[in-house]
Design a protein around this motif. Structure first.
Motif, mmCIF file in Angstrom:
data_model
loop_
_atom_site.group_PDB
_atom_site.id
_atom_site.type_symbol
_atom_site.label_atom_id
_atom_site.label_comp_id
_atom_site.label_asym_id
_atom_site.label_seq_id
_atom_site.Cartn_x
_atom_site.Cartn_y
_atom_site.Cartn_z
ATOM 1 N N MET A 414 -9.847 -5.617 -7.132
ATOM 2 C CA MET A 414 -9.188 -4.552 -6.367
ATOM 3 C C MET A 414 -9.108 -3.300 -7.210
ATOM 4 S SD MET A 414 -6.176 -6.934 -4.823
ATOM 5 C CE MET A 414 -6.057 -7.761 -6.386
ATOM 6 N N LEU A 415 -9.662 -2.233 -6.676
ATOM 7 C CA LEU A 415 -9.703 -0.971 -7.415
ATOM 8 C C LEU A 415 -8.633 -0.039 -6.843
ATOM 9 C CD1 LEU A 415 -13.578 -0.706 -7.316
ATOM 10 C CD2 LEU A 415 -12.182 -1.603 -9.185
ATOM 11 N N GLY A 416 -7.410 -0.169 -7.350
ATOM 12 C CA GLY A 416 -6.314 0.681 -6.890
ATOM 13 C C GLY A 416 -5.943 0.395 -5.447
ATOM 14 N N GLY A 417 -5.127 1.278 -4.883
ATOM 15 C CA GLY A 417 -4.786 1.176 -3.466
ATOM 16 C C GLY A 417 -3.612 0.289 -3.148
ATOM 17 N N ASN A 418 -3.223 -0.557 -4.070
ATOM 18 C CA ASN A 418 -2.042 -1.404 -3.883
ATOM 19 C C ASN A 418 -2.051 -2.143 -2.539
ATOM 20 O OD1 ASN A 418 0.386 -2.620 -4.282
ATOM 21 N ND2 ASN A 418 1.619 -0.762 -4.014
ATOM 22 N N PRO A 419 -3.127 -2.903 -2.254
ATOM 23 C CA PRO A 419 -3.252 -3.535 -0.930
ATOM 24 C C PRO A 419 -2.109 -4.488 -0.604
ATOM 25 C CG PRO A 419 -4.854 -4.433 -2.472
ATOM 26 C CD PRO A 419 -4.269 -3.228 -3.129
ATOM 27 N N VAL A 446 2.266 -0.654 -12.397
ATOM 28 C CA VAL A 446 2.477 -2.092 -12.203
ATOM 29 C C VAL A 446 3.154 -2.257 -10.856
ATOM 30 C CG1 VAL A 446 3.450 -4.194 -13.185
ATOM 31 C CG2 VAL A 446 2.785 -2.311 -14.679
ATOM 32 N N ASP A 447 2.333 -2.334 -9.795
ATOM 33 C CA ASP A 447 2.893 -2.294 -8.448
ATOM 34 C C ASP A 447 2.868 -3.675 -7.804
ATOM 35 O OD1 ASP A 447 0.242 -2.733 -7.822
ATOM 36 O OD2 ASP A 447 -0.168 -0.606 -7.482
ATOM 37 N N GLU A 448 3.132 -3.694 -6.509
ATOM 38 C CA GLU A 448 3.251 -4.964 -5.795
ATOM 39 C C GLU A 448 1.998 -5.813 -5.956
ATOM 40 O OE1 GLU A 448 4.088 -2.054 -4.812
ATOM 41 O OE2 GLU A 448 6.073 -2.088 -3.929
ATOM 42 N N THR A 449 0.847 -5.167 -6.015
ATOM 43 C CA THR A 449 -0.398 -5.917 -6.147
ATOM 44 C C THR A 449 -0.595 -6.393 -7.585
ATOM 45 O OG1 THR A 449 -1.296 -4.411 -4.494
ATOM 46 C CG2 THR A 449 -2.836 -5.850 -5.599
ATOM 47 N N ALA A 450 -0.258 -5.525 -8.521
ATOM 48 C CA ALA A 450 -0.474 -5.857 -9.935
ATOM 49 C C ALA A 450 0.263 -7.149 -10.298
ATOM 50 C CB ALA A 450 -0.007 -4.710 -10.817
ATOM 51 N N VAL A 451 1.510 -7.251 -9.827
ATOM 52 C CA VAL A 451 2.295 -8.419 -10.249
ATOM 53 C C VAL A 451 1.756 -9.706 -9.633
ATOM 54 C CG1 VAL A 451 4.399 -7.093 -10.618
ATOM 55 C CG2 VAL A 451 3.934 -8.071 -8.369
ATOM 56 N N LEU A 452 0.958 -9.587 -8.578
ATOM 57 C CA LEU A 452 0.429 -10.798 -7.935
ATOM 58 C C LEU A 452 -0.958 -11.155 -8.444
ATOM 59 C CD1 LEU A 452 1.516 -10.166 -4.242
ATOM 60 C CD2 LEU A 452 2.552 -11.724 -5.887
ATOM 61 N N SER A 453 -1.548 -10.258 -9.264
ATOM 62 C CA SER A 453 -2.935 -10.476 -9.661
ATOM 63 C C SER A 453 -3.011 -11.236 -10.977
ATOM 64 C CB SER A 453 -3.649 -9.127 -9.816
ATOM 65 O OG SER A 453 -3.504 -8.394 -8.625
ATOM 66 N N VAL A 657 9.093 -1.979 -4.020
ATOM 67 C CA VAL A 657 9.963 -2.846 -4.830
ATOM 68 C C VAL A 657 9.425 -2.992 -6.249
ATOM 69 C CG1 VAL A 657 11.027 -4.141 -2.978
ATOM 70 C CG2 VAL A 657 8.793 -4.834 -3.816
ATOM 71 N N GLU A 658 8.088 -3.019 -6.368
ATOM 72 C CA GLU A 658 7.487 -3.063 -7.702
ATOM 73 C C GLU A 658 7.032 -1.647 -8.024
ATOM 74 O OE1 GLU A 658 7.594 -5.386 -9.764
ATOM 75 O OE2 GLU A 658 8.414 -6.916 -8.404
ATOM 76 N N CYS A 659 7.901 -0.900 -8.677
ATOM 77 C CA CYS A 659 7.627 0.525 -8.854
ATOM 78 C C CYS A 659 8.400 1.003 -10.072
ATOM 79 C CB CYS A 659 8.076 1.283 -7.605
ATOM 80 S SG CYS A 659 7.670 3.025 -7.638
ATOM 81 N N GLY A 660 8.125 2.237 -10.495
ATOM 82 C CA GLY A 660 8.834 2.793 -11.649
ATOM 83 C C GLY A 660 10.275 3.097 -11.317
ATOM 84 N N ARG A 661 10.948 3.687 -12.291
ATOM 85 C CA ARG A 661 12.386 3.922 -12.138
ATOM 86 C C ARG A 661 12.703 4.908 -11.019
ATOM 87 N NH1 ARG A 661 12.973 5.198 -18.344
ATOM 88 N NH2 ARG A 661 10.764 5.541 -17.936
ATOM 89 N N VAL A 662 11.793 5.850 -10.787
ATOM 90 C CA VAL A 662 12.100 6.880 -9.802
ATOM 91 C C VAL A 662 11.998 6.333 -8.382
ATOM 92 C CG1 VAL A 662 11.392 9.115 -8.895
ATOM 93 C CG2 VAL A 662 11.362 8.705 -11.348
ATOM 94 N N GLY A 663 10.919 5.604 -8.113
ATOM 95 C CA GLY A 663 10.611 5.256 -6.724
ATOM 96 C C GLY A 663 11.090 3.883 -6.286
ATOM 97 N N LYS A 664 11.614 3.102 -7.217
ATOM 98 C CA LYS A 664 11.993 1.723 -6.890
ATOM 99 C C LYS A 664 13.073 1.716 -5.813
ATOM 100 C CE LYS A 664 13.011 -2.547 -9.434
ATOM 101 N NZ LYS A 664 11.693 -3.196 -9.440
ATOM 102 N N ASN A 665 12.811 0.965 -4.729
ATOM 103 C CA ASN A 665 13.808 0.790 -3.658
ATOM 104 C C ASN A 665 14.282 2.101 -3.050
ATOM 105 O OD1 ASN A 665 13.742 -1.977 -4.116
ATOM 106 N ND2 ASN A 665 15.231 -1.783 -5.769
ATOM 107 N N VAL A 666 13.408 3.105 -3.032
ATOM 108 C CA VAL A 666 13.763 4.351 -2.347
ATOM 109 C C VAL A 666 13.259 4.271 -0.918
ATOM 110 C CG1 VAL A 666 13.321 6.817 -2.240
ATOM 111 C CG2 VAL A 666 13.817 5.737 -4.430
ATOM 112 N N GLY A 667 14.144 4.349 0.052
ATOM 113 C CA GLY A 667 13.750 4.331 1.456
ATOM 114 C C GLY A 667 13.413 2.933 1.945
#
Lengths: 992, 186, 215, 465
Positions: A414-419, A446-453, A657-667
């Protein structure tokens, strides 16, 4: 005392929604009366709170920093060729979004990319840049980026992966069970690598998927012409434009070209000038809708029926097109007749565009109408597409998901895109990903996809790596790095090349050799290469136009069956103006950039029309649960005047949910109810109110102008009758001053003119300013408190007449920044002379002199001054500090700040001119950050003492007016009044 | 009626103190001894300002007013000078397009400075004229001195008065209704 | 009654009062003096990692300032030369010298030489060398006779008031650009007169408003 | 030989001092308050107020170390409780000087028993007020830039056009002059204490009274000085709140930019000042049983003044509205409608009911002379006057010219605790004052009583012949 009467221009500006429903104000004082707790004290989890506590120690440091610290100077050991400390370089590069490349120029200070500008030589930028692009420099220095390769959740290193890949690629054989998943590719070199990979592994499949896509546009072309085409609209050629749910001035455009072109036809210099007319049919209020002369709000699912009826009215497609009449209420019929008439009167000079949200059939109809009206070749042209057929991305990813579920996939790259986050909910991608024996993910964070890969690898940011990209018309540009990869990230091309054993392994070689080969001719190629790096545009790459023939029968099949009326609500999934599809969630500048229409920051919300809200019995801030296709999500309600009834718009990209400090759990995550059968919009949502309310941080809570002549607006006809309407709108007594005016007749006298008639309110200037002037973000709780720091803000006012002004208002936007008043009220009251006037008419602000009484801000009628209530900049990590503009002081806690017309740029150019022995600076040589990036060229800055300067000429126009001139503040920033060009057939609907 | 004379003659004598119990008696006695008997080196001590005592014992009017006026004038001029120097000489900054110096916005500060300096002079000038602080004074040697800040009234005849004579003066004072007289040393 | 304070008290009160008054006055004037920029900042002369003598290079050898500080004409910062610049000569000149050890090490290892900054402005002050040099303000005006300093020390207070003095009346400190790095240059006539000519010729008009230096 | 006590003008006795005390008794009454052993209740009281002052200290430390953000202030409401509290305390500080100066010039004898007390209150109120202008700045450690201190490094001076700088001059002058005035008045009474003191304290009082001995030569300068100070303080006290009102009147914000402010603010200041004197005096005269010195007459007079000034203030409110309407200026009109009916309507109406309606009860002598009632009203008035300042500041700022920038101010706990803490400071200083200094100007009272007596004596003699 000045006598003021405001002459109503027919249009009366209604009060805020609260005032309309007379209970609102009363209701909220009740809970307002109970004061907020000191949220500074440890509670709350926002990043800001943390900083606040840190700030304490700094405050004390500030008190005791007396002794002279020893500073070291570390010069280079070896000289760097034509590198001069403190002098910025500008490099061209290209930014890719939605499968489209747009050329940029990047300012690099002492090896740090600090500011993004558009590339004037690039046909899709012409010097402007979007908010996403402006903010991308902050993403580069994001401390939460993926830093090291991870395997099975454990830290690893590139060496380990290289060994693994080496050995694994031998095992792949013919590549059965090998899958690649990527964003839509517009990089020629990557396509070459892709081809090589697929050649090496014939059994492998390559899937492209974008959460925000123009798929249907392509499909529409395929449907209409039986072949894939690239459609290019020429908005500057069109006198009449009909937008079918297409926000081409805003989110639905990947480049700024539509705005550039459109604004050319809105630029009116005198009463004689013509102006284009824009009809917008849309569900959510977009900036395009705000620009519209006539806007019809309509559920996205009804647009198909509308365009069918329109086609019937226009009698296009001959007898091959049989429209079995959709629902035709009086209002719609009236609109259709009026629009049809207007279009036919402008054959060859009109344009119908359909938004990417609309199904292929609507696009095909647009093509059909354009052709029938003879617009093809005039206002719309087609290019040959690289692909020979269009395979809808959804089908592809559906198949991929099925294969994953069925265990057919052994290796997924997977090349980016956080599928795992963006894929349609019904594909259960995350779950299926776990079933894949080997999954490799290359991503920026290190996003939702990264942690599952199994393997998650740090990707190189586009500002730190080599690649290339093509624009829709085929114009290619090379993406060159501004800085060494901060975290040793690699590019997609590198990864694929490694797995495919491509001839070149390093990104630089991949890109360079691809183009060298293309250019051909040894030293000739070298020259062309250098030139294309310098210009940012690869010459001769643009393709030729085609004139495809249209297939009405196919369209006829597709267009039938207008949406059946149900009692269910429609949900429309829109990309976020801030976080796009979620990839910018950790970008503070974008999170805090107010949504252009509802001014919401740090959140997404379910947008409801007031009527729908009443029907559902919900109010602003209530929480509703939205259910469809057996899935559900919850979201706070935001009441958006002008939203289509029974239609809920909700922005994608939040609730990470898997995001940096700024965007985690925003919205809230809207992907949870976005399925393959309801991918763009779905008219089958059930909504119910759930307990509790949710605080929404809007930077502007009051929508009405209170009948005050702030944004001055008239219809083209009225303007022609009284060209001076803007200046005559306010009648006041003589403006007498106690003292003689200061003499500003000599030397440079800086001034600014903002054309409200072309400003679309797209926010690009806001972020450009933030980037240029080191403006901090403050966080959601502080925005709620009203402490946002933007030096230039986009004011948005609703106006409207008719029986339901709050249901169907018009919108005006107005960029407001420091007016640089000649008799500035702020200066008189500053006790320490921290803000004074420069001989060039600038309202100087010396941060280091300010003691922070906030008196100046209180006394500013435009409320453009911003106070550092807390140490916003304290606690930023070293890597974040790299984005700072070295020519602007980073302000400390407790001082006031504000727009200075980018005085650092003024001084730089003045010194340059002196150094070159020039007497005067050329007009346009100095550009403020907001002006430079404005896609509509609405902002013009210059020397008003020079009668020949653009700004002086604009200020000479009859539309020119100063906001609140009756206060005799003599602002240097003046506005050009807004005009609308309504169709008298629909006159009583909107006109003034 | 008892009279105390100093036992030791070598000690220098400051003068005679006579004690009265009513302010008007003090005034009456003071007037007589000054106007009829021509004593000049007189002083009167009382817990509160006794009206008429000044001309009774020939104390001239206070000159404090003139001193205060002068310092007030200094404050007035000083303020103008300060504001003019700061705005129109030291650093000419264009502020709100206003002139470098204007009188109108300066009025408040000019006024305050005038008042401040005047007040300083009124207070410290008064202390100065009264030679305060003066923690020791011969009259404090008088045994009944503490009463003077309570409800006693003292008439003091200094030894330096040409007419002064320990015995006669004391007699005179007693004849003028002094409850009690005493010689105090310097 | 017994006296509260003996007769002698007032003498001591007077003396005490006098002493206190003197102390206060002395204290104030001392503070005022020692916080003068001329006292606090000028003469700062830290120990440098390499005992580089401007006197030898700029003075005795008569090297032009511009040879090492080669960006002053075109940039805001006057660059501190890279080690390479030193080695240009010192590969041949005194290649074995003890005092140059650090330089050779730096050149070999690629580690920068940690020079100690002497002329330091607050980070909210934006001073531009090129603007001043090209106007004809000599190095000597702010840095003094560097060519006579074995160890460089701060010559001017570099405080805002000091800057303003020259910005308000630049004439005496201007000279033809080509003479800017000639620290020993002495005008043959009234420098102010020369200055006025240069001002007229170049339309020099130094800012005295805030944004001239603070951005 | 007639004794002072036996022949006093009945009026004098009835009016201002009850139970015809002799000079000695007067001295006794006042002095013993200071000389008597400290009661435990006093220790408890100061313990409480002291810890409240501690809260103030903590809040200010937190503020300085973290930033103004710990308060509720925001854009557009740049000033809120900070300046509200400042004006509130400064206003309270007006009664003292008014009583001691203006009533003195008008020969209002009844002032004498309460002026010392009121002056002390002035000083402590100004001390509390002074806290806010200093700490409301973003960088208090730079606040000295507001003073015209010659500087060699920057060549920078304060901007003498700024009303805030006027404030600095006005408030500091006011504080200084009030302190001097107060001290001058104290000197003779300190001398009295000195001469009564048995223990070590005689040295302290001895030093503080500077060796005062009530010489006629002293008294004439003293009276001159006192008269001059009164003459200076009278315009000063008027100027201070005038200048404070310039902070707003000199701006261009609708609701602030009003020529009516100076008189309106001065009236309000006197109003609140007297309210506070009543509040404290009612307690003090009862605790230290000086009811015969601070008589019901004094209190009634103060109630009358409250009635008068309260009515003036009410008139000012009405005028504001009228002018706003009459000016035809839409921004002006909006602000006042918004005050009364906007989000802050509750603040506005509590202000009106506390300041305009409540004092009207004082038309009735019964209520004027009813101590519990006047105590209650005096507190109501103080609350109302705080609201007045809040309404002027917050409601004018939160919705000014551009609706896009409209906002709303909510105080934080820090806001409230800070304000609360200033009461601790105020009361602590007060407790110290009543414990160690004569709370009634004895020598002045004596002077008044005695001179009356003398006149009557002459009168009586004249009748005899």
């Amino acid at each position: 005392m000045i006598q003021i009467q405001t002459k109503q221009s027919g249009k009366q500006y209604w009060r805020s929604l609260d005032q309309l429903s007379h209970t609102g104000e009363f209701k909220d004082w009740l809970h307002r009366e109970f004061p907020a707790n000191a949220s500074e004290m440890l509670d709350g989890t926002s990043r800001r709170n943390l900083l606040k506590l840190m700030a304490a120690s700094m405050g004390l440091a500030g008190l005791t920093a007396c002794r002279r610290p020893v500073e070291k100077i570390l010069p280079n050991v070896r000289g760097v060729e034509d590198y001069i400390p403190g002098k910025p370089f500008f490099y061209s590069t290209v930014f890719t979004q939605g499968g489209t490349g747009m050329g940029l120029l990047v300012e690099v200070n002492d090896g740090r990319p600090t500011k993004i500008e558009g590339n004037p030589d690039h046909p899709y930028s012409l010097g402007a840049a979007t908010g996403y692009q402006q903010a991308s420099v902050l993403g580069l220095y994001d401390p939460d980026r993926a830093r090291i390769p991870m395997t099975g959740g454990n830290p690893s290193e590139w060496k380990a992966f290289d060994d693994f890949a080496k050995d694994h690629s031998t095992k792949l054989g013919t590549g059965e069970g090998l899958r690649f998943l990527s964003d839509r590719i517009c990089s020629p070199s990557l396509l070459a690598v892709k081809a090589a990979a697929l050649a090496k592994y014939p059994g492998a499949k390559w899937v492209e998927y974008n959460a925000v896509t123009h798929d249907e546009t392509a499909a529409g072309g395929q449907l209409a012409f039986g072949q894939p085409v690239i459609t290019r609209h020429k908005f500057d050629k069109a006198d009449v434009i009909l937008s079918l749910d297409d926000d081409f001035l805003g989110l639905d455009a990947n480049t700024v070209l539509p705005q550039k072109e459109f604004s050319r036809r809105r630029r009116v210099t005198s009463a004689k000038d013509e102006m284009n007319r824009l009809y917008v049919i849309e569900s959510q209020y977009s900036v395009t809708g705000a620009m519209a002369d006539h806007r019809l709000r309509m559920r996205s699912s009804d647009v198909k029926g509308f365009v069918a009826d329109l086609a019937a009215e226009l009698k296009v497609g001959g007898n091959e097109l049989q429209i079995v009449g959709g629902n035709r209420d009086a209002k719609r019929t009236k609109w259709i007749k009026a629009i049809a008439k207007d279009l036919t009167e402008h054959k060859g000079k009109c344009l119908v565009v359909a938004g990417p949200r609309q199904p292929a059939a609507v696009h095909a109809m647009a093509h059909l109408i354009n052709q029938a009206l003879g617009n093809v070749g005039e206002t719309v042209v087609f290019f040959k597409s690289a692909a020979d057929t269009v395979r809808p991305q959804l089908d592809a990813i559906k198949e991929l998901a099925a294969d994953m579920a069925g265990g057919k996939v052994s290796t997924l790259v997977m090349l980016g895109g956080n599928p795992a986050y963006t894929a349609p909910a019904d594909l259960e991608f995350a779950a299926n990903l776990k079933k894949v024996p080997l999954s490799i993910y290359l991503g920026l964070e290190v996003d939702e996809t990264a942690v599952l890969s199994k393997w998650s690898l740090p990707e190189a940011h586009y500002l730190e790596s080599w690649s290339d990209a093509t624009a829709p018309d085929g114009t290619a540009s090379v993406q060159q790095p501004m800085i060494q990869p901060l975290y040793f990230g690699r590019t997609a091309a590198e990864l694929v090349a490694q797995l495919a054993g491509y001839k070149d392994q390093r990104a630089y070689d991949i890109v360079r050799n691809y183009w060298i080969a293309k250019f051909g001719g040894k030293d000739e190629a070298e020259k062309t290469w250098r030139k294309s790096l310098h210009d940012g545009v690869i010459p001769g790459a643009a393709q030729a136009e085609i004139k495809p023939t249209i297939d009405v029968k196919k369209i006829n099949g597709a267009i039938q069956g207008a949406a059946a009326a149900t009692d269910a609500l429609e949900v429309v999934f829109v990309q976020s103006a801030s976080v796009y599809d979620g990839r910018f969630a950790n970008n503070g500048w974008l999170q805090e950039a107010p949504e252009p229409m509802n001014k919401l920051t740090w959140d997404n919300a379910a947008l409801l029309s007031p009527a729908t809200a009443k029907k559902l019995g919900v109010a602003q801030g209530d929480v509703i649960s939205i259910e469809r296709a057996g899935r559900g999500m919850q979201a706070p309600v935001l009441i958006q005047p002008g939203q289509a009834d029974d239609s809920i718009s909700i922005a994608l990209g939040y609730g990470r949910v898997e995001c940096g400090r700024v965007g985690k759990n925003v919205g809230e995550n809207a992907y949870r109810i976005r399925t393959t059968d309801g991918f763009r919009f779905a008219a089958d949502a059930r909504v119910r109110k759930v307990a509790g309310t949710y605080p929404l941080a809007q930077t502007q809570e009051h929508g009405s102008m209170e009948g005050r002549p702030l944004v001055r607006e008239a219809n083209l006809e009225e303007f022609r009758k009284e060209p001076k309407f803007a200046q005559e709108m306010v009648e006041h007594g003589p403006l007498v001053a106690l003292y003689p005016d200061h003499d500003y007749s000599k030397g440079y006298q800086w001034g600014m003119s903002i054309d409200l008639n072309v400003c679309s309110g797209c926010n690009a200037c806001v972020i450009a300013c933030q980037s240029e002037n080191n403006i901090p973000i403050v966080g959601k709780d502080q925005v709620i408190k009203g402490r946002e720091m933007h030096w230039i803000r986009m004011d948005r006012y609703y106006s409207g007449t008719g029986e339901h002004p709050d249901e169907d208002p018009q919108v005006v936007t107005q960029p407001v920044t420091c007016m640089q008043c000649e008799t500035a009220p702020c200066e008189n009251v500053c006790p320490v002379a921290a803000t004074t006037h420069s001989p060039e008419g600038l309202n100087d602000m010396a941060y280091n002199r300010c003691v922070g009484t906030r008196y100046c801000s209180n006394n500013c009628p435009y409320k453009v001054r911003r106070f550092n209530f807390l140490a916003w900049n304290y606690g930023t990590e070293e890597v974040q500090k790299m984005h700072y503009n070295p020519n602007v002081t980073v302000r400390m806690r407790g001082v006031m700040e504000k727009c200075t017309y980018c005085v650092q740029r003024i001084q730089e150019k003045k010194i340059l001119a002196k150094r070159e022995g020039r007497r005067l600076i050329k007009d346009g040589e100095i550009q403020t950050a907001c002006q430079q990036t404005c896609p509509a060229d609405a902002i013009v800055f210059g020397n008003i003492n020079d009668a020949e300067s653009r700004v002086a000429k604009l200020k000479g126009q009859t539309r020119d007016y100063s906001m609140l001139e009756e206060l005799n503040t003599k602002p240097r920033t003046t506005y050009l009044a807004k005009l609308r060009n309504p169709n008298e057939e629909l006159a009583e609907k909107h006109n003034g | 009626m008892e009279t105390t004379t100093p036992q030791t003659v070598d000690k220098a004598i400051y003068g005679v103190v006579a004690e009265f119990d009513l302010p008007e008696k003090l005034v009456a006695a003071g007037r007589k001894i000054h106007h009829d008997y021509g004593y000049t080196k007189l002083d009167a001590l009382s817990p509160f300002p006794v009206h008429g005592i000044d001309d009774a014992i020939g104390v001239p009017r206070s000159i404090l007013g003139y001193m205060v006026f002068c310092t007030g004038a200094v404050g007035f001029a000083g303020a103008i000078a300060l504001i003019y120097y700061a705005g129109a000489i030291s650093y000419k900054l264009v502020i709100g397009g206003k002139p470098f110096f204007a009188f109108e916005p300066s009025i408040p500060i000019i006024f305050e400075c005038t008042v401040l300096l005047s007040a300083f002079m009124a207070v410290f000038g008064m202390f100065g004229l009264n030679k305060l602080p003066q923690l020791y004074h011969p009259t404090m040697n008088y045994a009944g001195f503490p009463g003077v800040t309570n409800d006693r009234f003292l008439l003091v005849v200094e030894a330096t008065d040409p007419k002064f004579d320990i015995v006669d003066t004391q007699r005179l004072l007693e004849s003028l209704g002094a409850k009690k007289t005493e010689v105090v040393e310097a | 009654m017994a006296l509260i304070f003996p007769k002698s008290t007032d003498k001591y009160v007077k003396i005490g009062g006098g002493v206190v008054a003197l102390l206060v006055l002395g204290g104030i004037s001392a503070y005022a003096y020692f916080t003068l920029p001329q006292v606090m900042d000028t003469g700062y002369s830290p120990q440098q990692p390499v005992a580089y003598s401007h006197k030898i290079h700029a003075g005795n050898l008569g090297m032009d300032c511009y040879y090492c500080h080669n960006t002053v004409y075109k940039a805001a910062y006057s660059a501190i030369p890279p080690t390479e610049t030193c080695m240009n000569c010192h590969v041949r000149v005194k290649p074995q010298s003890e005092r140059l050890l650090k330089v050779r090490e730096s050149y070999a290892s690629g580690e920068s030489i940690p020079w100690v900054k002497i002329h330091r402005l607050p980070d909210y002050v934006y001073f531009n060398h090129s603007a001043h040099i090209n106007a004809g303000v000599s190095c000597v005006t702010c840095h003094g006779r560097i060519d006579q300093m074995v160890e460089v020390k701060q010559f001017a207070p570099l405080n805002m008031g000091w800057c303003l003095d020259c910005h308000r009346n630049p004439a005496p400190n201007l000279r033809p650009v080509e003479l800017v790095t000639k620290l020993s240059w002495t005008p043959d006539r009234d420098p102010a007169e020369i200055g006025r000519e240069i001002i007229a010729a170049k339309h020099i008009n130094p800012p005295t408003n805030c944004s001239g230096c603070h951005r | 030989m007639a004794d002072l006590a036996t022949r006093q003008d009945p009026h004098v006795r009835a009016r201002l001092v009850e139970g015809n005390p002799s000079l000695g008794q007067l001295t006794e009454t006042v002095s013993k308050i200071v000389e008597s052993r400290t009661q435990y209740s006093w220790y408890i009281a100061i313990g409480v107020t002291g810890s409240i002052t501690g809260i103030l200290g903590m809040m200010l430390a937190y503020l300085v170390s973290t930033g103004i953000g710990v308060w509720g202030n925001n854009q557009p409401v740049g000033w809120a409780w900070d300046i509200t509290n400042f004006v509130f305390w400064i206003g309270i500080g007006h009664a003292g000087t008014l009583i001691s100066a203006i009533l003195f010039l008008f020969r209002q004898k009844w002032r004498t028993s309460i002026n010392r007390f009121a002056e002390a209150m002035t000083l402590f109120a100004v001390a509390c007020a002074g806290i806010f202008p200093l700490f409301h700045t973003g960088r208090p450690w730079r606040a000295y830039w507001l003073f015209p201190i010659p500087n060699t490094d920057l060549y920078m001076w304060p901007n003498f056009r700024s009303p805030l700088v006027w404030d600095v001059f006005a408030v500091s002058t006011y504080a200084t002059v009030s302190a001097l005035f107060w001290y001058v008045g104290l000197v003779p009474d300190l001398a009295t204490l000195r001469d009564r003191a048995k223990n070590f304290s005689k040295y302290v009082y001895g030093a503080l009274s500077l060796g005062w001995r009530g010489s006629a030569r002293h008294w004439r300068n003293y009276e001159a000085a006192y008269m001059i100070l009164a003459g200076l303080s009278t315009p000063l006290v008027l100027s201070v709140h005038t200048i404070v009102s310039f902070d707003f009147a000199a701006s261009i914000i609708p609701g602030w930019h009003t020529t009516i402010f100076p008189p309106y603010f001065v009236a309000g200041a006197i109003f609140s000042g007297f309210a506070m004197v009543v509040t404290l005096m009612v307690i003090a005269r009862w605790v230290f049983n000086v009811e015969h010195l601070v008589t019901i007459k004094h209190l009634e007079n103060m109630c009358k003044i409250m009635l008068a000034t309260g009515t003036v203030v009410g008139y000012a409110y009405a005028t504001e509205f009228f002018i706003a309407w009459y000016s035809g200026n839409p921004y002006e009109r909006f602000v006042f409608i918004n005050r009364a009916f906007g989000p802050y309507w509750w603040a506005y109406w509590s202000m009106v009911s506390c300041n305009v309606i409540s004092p009207q009860f004082f038309w009735f002598k019964k209520l004027r002379t009813n101590i519990p009632f006047m105590f209650f009203i005096s507190i109501v008035v103080n609350i109302g006057m705080w609201f007045e300042r809040f309404v002027i500041i917050a409601t004018s700022l939160h919705r000014d010219f551009l609706p896009s920038s409209w906002g709303y101010f909510r105080p934080t706990a820090v806001d409230m605790l800070t304000f609360f803490g200033t009461f601790g400071l105020f009361l602590t200083l007060f407790l110290l004052f009543v414990r160690f200094l004569p709370m009634i100007a004895v020598s002045e009272v004596k002077g008044m009583v005695a001179t009356d007596a003398m006149h009557d004596a002459h009168h009586a003699e004249a009748v005899k012949h």
